[in-house]
Design an enzyme around this catalytic site. Structure first.
Site, PDB file in Angstrom:
ATOM      1  N   HIS A 126       0.872  -1.183   0.000  1.00 46.95           N
ATOM      2  CA  HIS A 126       0.000   0.000   0.000  1.00 46.95           C
ATOM      3  C   HIS A 126       0.911   1.235   0.000  1.00 46.95           C
ATOM      4  O   HIS A 126       2.025   1.185   0.534  1.00 46.95           O
ATOM      5  CB  HIS A 126      -0.839  -0.044   1.281  1.00 46.95           C
ATOM      6  CG  HIS A 126      -1.906   0.985   1.391  1.00 46.95           C
ATOM      7  ND1 HIS A 126      -1.652   2.280   1.789  1.00 46.95           N
ATOM      8  CD2 HIS A 126      -3.233   0.912   1.163  1.00 46.95           C
ATOM      9  CE1 HIS A 126      -2.794   2.946   1.817  1.00 46.95           C
ATOM     10  NE2 HIS A 126      -3.770   2.154   1.438  1.00 46.95           N
ATOM     11  N   ASP A 203       3.114  -4.502   7.971  1.00 50.14           N
ATOM     12  CA  ASP A 203       1.920  -3.671   7.841  1.00 50.14           C
ATOM     13  C   ASP A 203       0.716  -4.587   8.052  1.00 50.14           C
ATOM     14  O   ASP A 203       0.379  -5.392   7.182  1.00 50.14           O
ATOM     15  CB  ASP A 203       1.918  -3.036   6.433  1.00 50.14           C
ATOM     16  CG  ASP A 203       0.607  -2.323   6.118  1.00 50.14           C
ATOM     17  OD1 ASP A 203      -0.348  -2.441   6.907  1.00 50.14           O
ATOM     18  OD2 ASP A 203       0.559  -1.651   5.074  1.00 50.14           O
ATOM     19  N   GLN A 206      -4.542  -4.949   7.039  1.00 55.32           N
ATOM     20  CA  GLN A 206      -5.576  -5.865   6.532  1.00 55.32           C
ATOM     21  C   GLN A 206      -5.553  -7.208   7.258  1.00 55.32           C
ATOM     22  O   GLN A 206      -6.331  -8.100   6.904  1.00 55.32           O
ATOM     23  CB  GLN A 206      -5.375  -6.113   5.018  1.00 55.32           C
ATOM     24  CG  GLN A 206      -5.531  -4.900   4.150  1.00 55.32           C
ATOM     25  CD  GLN A 206      -6.960  -4.348   4.116  1.00 55.32           C
ATOM     26  OE1 GLN A 206      -7.911  -5.014   4.491  1.00 55.32           O
ATOM     27  NE2 GLN A 206      -7.094  -3.114   3.667  1.00 55.32           N
ATOM     28  N   LYS A 229     -10.540  -0.249  10.588  1.00 58.04           N
ATOM     29  CA  LYS A 229     -10.810  -1.437   9.766  1.00 58.04           C
ATOM     30  C   LYS A 229     -11.225  -2.622  10.627  1.00 58.04           C
ATOM     31  O   LYS A 229     -11.490  -3.701  10.123  1.00 58.04           O
ATOM     32  CB  LYS A 229      -9.562  -1.814   8.954  1.00 58.04           C
ATOM     33  CG  LYS A 229      -9.169  -0.782   7.894  1.00 58.04           C
ATOM     34  CD  LYS A 229      -8.029  -1.304   7.058  1.00 58.04           C
ATOM     35  CE  LYS A 229      -7.243  -0.219   6.364  1.00 58.04           C
ATOM     36  NZ  LYS A 229      -7.922   0.345   5.203  1.00 58.04           N
ATOM     37  N   CYS A 367      -4.760   2.552  -3.564  1.00 57.15           N
ATOM     38  CA  CYS A 367      -3.448   2.998  -3.053  1.00 57.15           C
ATOM     39  C   CYS A 367      -2.378   1.939  -3.319  1.00 57.15           C
ATOM     40  O   CYS A 367      -1.521   1.665  -2.474  1.00 57.15           O
ATOM     41  CB  CYS A 367      -3.501   3.333  -1.561  1.00 57.15           C
ATOM     42  SG  CYS A 367      -4.595   4.685  -1.187  1.00 57.15           S
TER      43      CYS A 367
HETATM   44  N1  7TS Z   1      -1.740  -0.677   4.633  1.00 56.38           N
HETATM   45  C1  7TS Z   1      -2.666  -1.445   4.036  1.00 56.38           C
HETATM   46  C2  7TS Z   1      -2.331  -2.850   3.622  1.00 56.38           C
HETATM   47  C3  7TS Z   1      -3.950  -0.920   3.837  1.00 56.38           C
HETATM   48  O1  7TS Z   1      -4.877  -1.681   3.249  1.00 56.38           O
HETATM   49  C4  7TS Z   1      -4.242   0.405   4.248  1.00 56.38           C
HETATM   50  C5  7TS Z   1      -5.570   1.045   3.969  1.00 56.38           C
HETATM   51  C6  7TS Z   1      -3.239   1.141   4.879  1.00 56.38           C
HETATM   52  C7  7TS Z   1      -1.992   0.566   5.036  1.00 56.38           C
HETATM   53  C8  7TS Z   1      -3.467   2.516   5.387  1.00 56.38           C
HETATM   54  O2  7TS Z   1      -4.332   2.495   6.475  1.00 56.38           O
HETATM   55  P1  7TS Z   1      -4.833   3.843   7.140  1.00 56.38           P
HETATM   56  O3  7TS Z   1      -5.873   3.384   8.120  1.00 56.38           O
HETATM   57  O4  7TS Z   1      -3.673   4.481   7.781  1.00 56.38           O
HETATM   58  O5  7TS Z   1      -5.409   4.668   6.031  1.00 56.38           O
HETATM   59  N2  7TS Z   1      -6.244   0.510   2.890  1.00 56.38           N
HETATM   60  C9  7TS Z   1      -7.310   1.029   2.244  1.00 56.38           C
HETATM   61  C10 7TS Z   1      -7.898   0.391   1.178  1.00 56.38           C
HETATM   62  O6  7TS Z   1      -7.536  -0.679   0.713  1.00 56.38           O
HETATM   63  N3  7TS Z   1      -8.929   1.153   0.731  1.00 56.38           N
HETATM   64  O7  7TS Z   1      -9.008   2.250   1.492  1.00 56.38           O
HETATM   65  C11 7TS Z   1      -8.005   2.185   2.442  1.00 56.38           C
END
Ligand code: 7TS
Length: 412
Positions: A126, A203, A206, A229, A367
């Protein structure tokens, strides 16, 4: 064999008031969980209960409310740390995965990376686990390298192993891909990194919502995840890091809460994790995340995973039967993040048509622009499941896709 779900999904759905909504006259079918999950009423009640009854600033006052707020915040830290098998003092609250990774890249990277050092990432990261490393590489002269994918779009472990060398200082990899749904062998990757004297950041954005994560089993050095999430509020997440590393790392931001003494000519820092939490923290969100973790733990992460696996198998069985359905990523060794192409209908058109049927999916690059380039597309459609999704909702997705195809008059 397809596992049997032991979750009482009918009952679980009653915990999420938003699932009763109608969208454009249809019952909401929420399949955008990889972007953000919905919230059970207990989480909303925990946040409002905190603000209505116990709010004050933390770590500052001797008065009753400040003590209650501090207790709630620090208890949330203990509950969230325990959720991923970490120790309380090793858990830094952040705004989410993005901030957690920026913290490590800026603080650890700024202090440790030198010209010629290498940071190994993968093609499926990501942007949150790529751009922070680009920024610190530009500042320090370190170089980014990327492990590739196999033909069936799994991480190519041989390539990853071959790219770890004496110059590798950090291997930063996603536990679960937010586009492909594949689960990466992070314990094995950590072991490879450690053999070469490098660190490993995982990371977990997910993974933490869906799998029973234990950082001591993985053996990694840092683990980053987001509350929103996993049924928690937005604006809160965490970085778990090994204590000795956190202790050596310089502060990420300066201000109140993170100091032990401030003089005009310099300052000394509070003990970890407070050293990394400058300013008034998001106490209400931490309390909400504690409620979310308790909710998920009560249901059981293994049970949640089993339900999602069953639903994913069902979805893939039904979807791959459709003419023109093309899945990105492998069929097995994955979670319920289903990225696809459907005939020649653009992903954005598909998402708009499905929305008219009350079905929320995501379309775009997620992303993951370097991954999209690798796959040779500018966007995919993506449906992603969570604990409250049902077989009927998968059926609705299939019906929605058939309706989209009809609207487009079939495929070219
Ligand atoms: N890493 C992964 C694997 C992710 O899926 C996401 C967010 C992030 C980092 C960033 O997370 P945040 O909470 O700091 O924004 N993924 C997604 C997505 O797949 N669609 O919208 C956000």
């Amino acid at each position: 064999m397809t596992p049997i779900s032991t979750l009482d999904v009918t009952k679980i759905r009653q915990d999420f008031p938003i699932l009763q909504r109608k969208i454009h006259g249809h019952p909401l079918v929420y399949l955008d969980n990889a972007a953000s999950s919905q919230k059970p009423a207990v989480v909303v009640a925990a946040v409002s209960g905190y603000f209505l009854n116990s709010h004050a600033n933390v770590h500052r006052g001797a008065h009753q409310l400040s003590v209650e707020a501090t207790d709630a915040y620090e208890s949330a830290r203990a509950v969230v740390a325990d959720f991923i098998g970490g120790r309380t003092k090793e858990l830094v609250f952040t705004r989410g995965t993005t901030e957690s990774i920026n913290l490590v890249a800026a603080s650890w990277g700024g202090a440790n990376l030198r010209e010629g050092d290498e940071i190994l990432l993968t093609l499926m990261e990501h942007h949150s686990n790529l751009v922070p490393w680009q920024l610190i590489a530009a500042r320090t002269g370190a170089r980014l390298r990327f492990a590739g994918l196999t033909a069936d779009a799994r991480l190519d472990l041989e390539d990853l192993a071959a790219k770890i060398g004496p110059r590798t200082r950090m291997v930063a990899v996603t536990h679960v891909s937010n586009t492909l749904g594949v689960v990466n062998p992070v314990a094995e990757i950590t072991a490879l990194a450690h053999e070469a004297g490098a660190l490993c950041l995982v990371d977990g954005a997910q993974a933490a919502p869906h799998l029973d994560v234990d950082v001591s089993e993985i053996g990694c050095d840092f683990y980053a995840f987001s509350g929103h999430k996993m049924c928690g509020p937005t604006g809160i997440g965490a970085l778990w890091g090994r204590k000795e590393l956190l202790e050596e790392m310089p502060p990420y931001q300066g201000g109140g809460e993170m100091i032990s003494e401030v003089r005009l000519d310099g300052s000394s820092w509070a003990a970890v994790p407070h050293k990394f939490e400058a300013g008034t923290p998001s106490v209400g969100d931490a309390v909400g995340l504690r409620a979310a973790v308790r909710y998920l733990t009560r249901l059981g992460l293994d049970e949640i995973h089993q339900h999602e696996t069953m639903l994913t198998e069902y979805a893939l069985d039904r979807l791959t039967e459709l003419d023109g359905f093309d899945l990105f990523g492998p069929r097995t060794g994955r979670v319920g993040v289903i990225s696809f192409r459907y005939g020649d209908i653009h992903a954005h058109d598909l998402a708009t048509i499905l929305d008219a049927h009350g079905i929320a999916i995501r379309a775009g690059h997620h992303c993951n622009q370097p991954l999209m380039n690798h796959l040779g597309v500018d966007a995919t459609a993506r449906a992603s499941v969570y604990l409250y999704n049902t077989h009927e909702e998968i059926d609705a997705l299939v019906e929605g896709l058939l309706a989209a195809r009809k609207l487009f008059g079939g495929f070219a």
